[in-house]
Design an enzyme around this catalytic site. Structure first.
Site, PDB file in Angstrom:
ATOM      1  N   CYS A 139     -61.532 -48.457 -19.340  1.00  0.00           N
ATOM      2  CA  CYS A 139     -61.436 -47.023 -19.063  1.00  0.00           C
ATOM      3  C   CYS A 139     -60.136 -46.629 -18.391  1.00  0.00           C
ATOM      4  O   CYS A 139     -59.905 -45.448 -18.142  1.00  0.00           O
ATOM      5  CB  CYS A 139     -62.608 -46.587 -18.193  1.00  0.00           C
ATOM      6  SG  CYS A 139     -62.658 -47.401 -16.580  1.00  0.00           S
ATOM      7  N   THR A 140     -59.259 -47.582 -18.066  1.00  0.00           N
ATOM      8  CA  THR A 140     -58.028 -47.272 -17.332  1.00  0.00           C
ATOM      9  C   THR A 140     -57.228 -46.133 -17.948  1.00  0.00           C
ATOM     10  O   THR A 140     -56.729 -45.265 -17.235  1.00  0.00           O
ATOM     11  CB  THR A 140     -57.146 -48.533 -17.224  1.00  0.00           C
ATOM     12  OG1 THR A 140     -57.922 -49.592 -16.673  1.00  0.00           O
ATOM     13  CG2 THR A 140     -55.942 -48.274 -16.339  1.00  0.00           C
TER      14      THR A 140
END
Length: 390
Positions: free
Chosen positions: A96-97
């Site tokens: 999800c970065t």
């Protein structure tokens, strides 16, 4: 009939969603009363330590460690002993970065130019080529922001082109009994074209953005309640907040953060108003859910425990949550084991899907597909489960 429905797990990490899959029918409500019919046949990730964790807790699952971008779908299927169309479910949460608010200070992430965003395309590719009956994709709510519209639209369109009918919704974990104010987007689709109906919230309370409480629902689970029954444990020295802001952190009351030490509150006048991230020196409140546990927090990033502890010099200090407490916050079973050191465990926990939130989504999908028996209304079921603990 003892059902064994195979599941493919991508971007598995430590196995939060995998754990949810294999516990989705607790209490056992399958057609034959045997518990969850789902079994993760194969799990993939590029994080070897996380896969070691998964193997500790799910020794029956075949694991593949490697870059999904260079891992053919056929290799994944063969590892799980599957053919195209065999899998009942495909699950996964691409890293999800690129879409996380915590990364918005990096221009390429803010402009949605992070190359890791292409991992969404790999998820679509495996769905298209493995052809499961259904899929569940989980990610941070930032994926739905306008700055990422192109990636999100491409994801949805790719899943439609693969023959599915994706539905998506942002879920607040605390509204489903998790003691954490963690918002995640879930994208769910079925191969048969039937629309997935998302589960309704069973709990209600104040969050960082909502002040209206639905008193017909169960109150949010607070941390004090979540930690009930945990044995007293020795606090590791590394969990004590020391260094530059140690005194200031210890003086912040529960529910407050660095703003306590501005000219608008009663602490020391050290910081300028709204000059830091909200989580800087943040202390948890015992009777409210935790804020989101981060995978790689800085030394002054909370939430920290609401109680202080004395260091070796007898000085009052804030402390971080223990691993046992973090497992409760993420609703991992107490017996769940993690591989690696303290920092690696925090990273795995922070990157995981809260198990109970995953269970709610998986269970709802399995009910709608006819693999588990429908249970009571969600709020009534949650009430019964809480009463059983009293």
């Amino acid at each position: 009939m003892n059902l064994e429905l195979p599941v493919i797990s991508l971007f598995s990490g430590a196995g939060g969603l995998d754990c949810a899959v294999e516990r989705c029918a607790e209490p056992p409500l399958t057609h034959d009363g045997s518990g969850s019919p789902l079994r993760v046949a194969v799990a993939t990730d590029c994080d070897e330590t996380a896969l070691q964790t998964l193997a500790l807790n799910s020794p029956h699952t075949k694991t593949l460690c490697g870059d999904i971008q260079t891992t053919p779908t056929q290799e994944i299927l063969e590892a799980g002993g599957l053919k195209r169309g065999d899998a009942t479910l495909l699950i996964g949460g691409p890293p999800c970065t690129p879409f996380s608010k915590s990364g918005f200070w990096i221009e390429e992430k803010r402009n949605s130019a992070d190359p890791n965003a292409s991992l969404l395309d790999e998820y679509v590719r495996v769905v298209r080529e493995s052809k499961p009956e259904a899929f569940i994709l989980e990610n941070v709510q930032g994926l739905t922001y306008k700055t990422h519209k192109a990636q999100f639209d491409r994801l949805i369109e790719g899943l439609r082109d693969a023959g599915y009918n994706p539905s998506y919704k942002i879920l607040l974990a605390a509204e489903h009994g998790v003691p954490q104010l963690r918002r995640r987007v879930f994208v769910v689709g079925r191969r048969d074209g039937k629309e997935f109906r998302f589960p309704q919230p069973t709990h209600s309370g104040e969050s960082e953005r909502d002040r209206i409480v639905d008193h017909s629902k169960i109150p949010f689970v607070g941390l004090r309640q979540a930690f009930q029954g945990l044995p007293k444990e020795q606090i590791d020295l590394s969990d004590i907040v020391e260094g530059t802001y140690a005194d200031l952190a210890a003086e912040v009351p529960p529910g407050q953060n660095y703003l306590w030490h501005t000219d608008r509150y009663d602490g020391r006048d050290v910081f300028k108003w709204r000059s830091r991230y909200w989580t800087f020196l943040l202390r948890a409140e015992p009777d409210r859910p935790s804020t989101t546990l981060q995978a790689q927090p800085g030394p002054w990033v909370g939430p920290f425990h609401w109680e202080n502890i004395q260091n070796e010099k007898g000085e009052s200090r804030a402390r971080r949550f223990t691993v046992s407490e973090m497992k409760r916050i993420m609703t991992f079973p107490d017996e769940f084991k993690f591989a690696g050191g303290r920092r690696e465990v925090q990273r795995q926990i922070g990157n995981a899907v809260p198990v109970e939130l995953g269970k709610v989504v998986v269970r709802s999908l399995m009910e709608q597909m006819g693999y588990v028996q429908p249970m009571l209304d969600g709020t009534e079921q949650a009430c019964n489960e809480q009463l059983s603990l009293i």
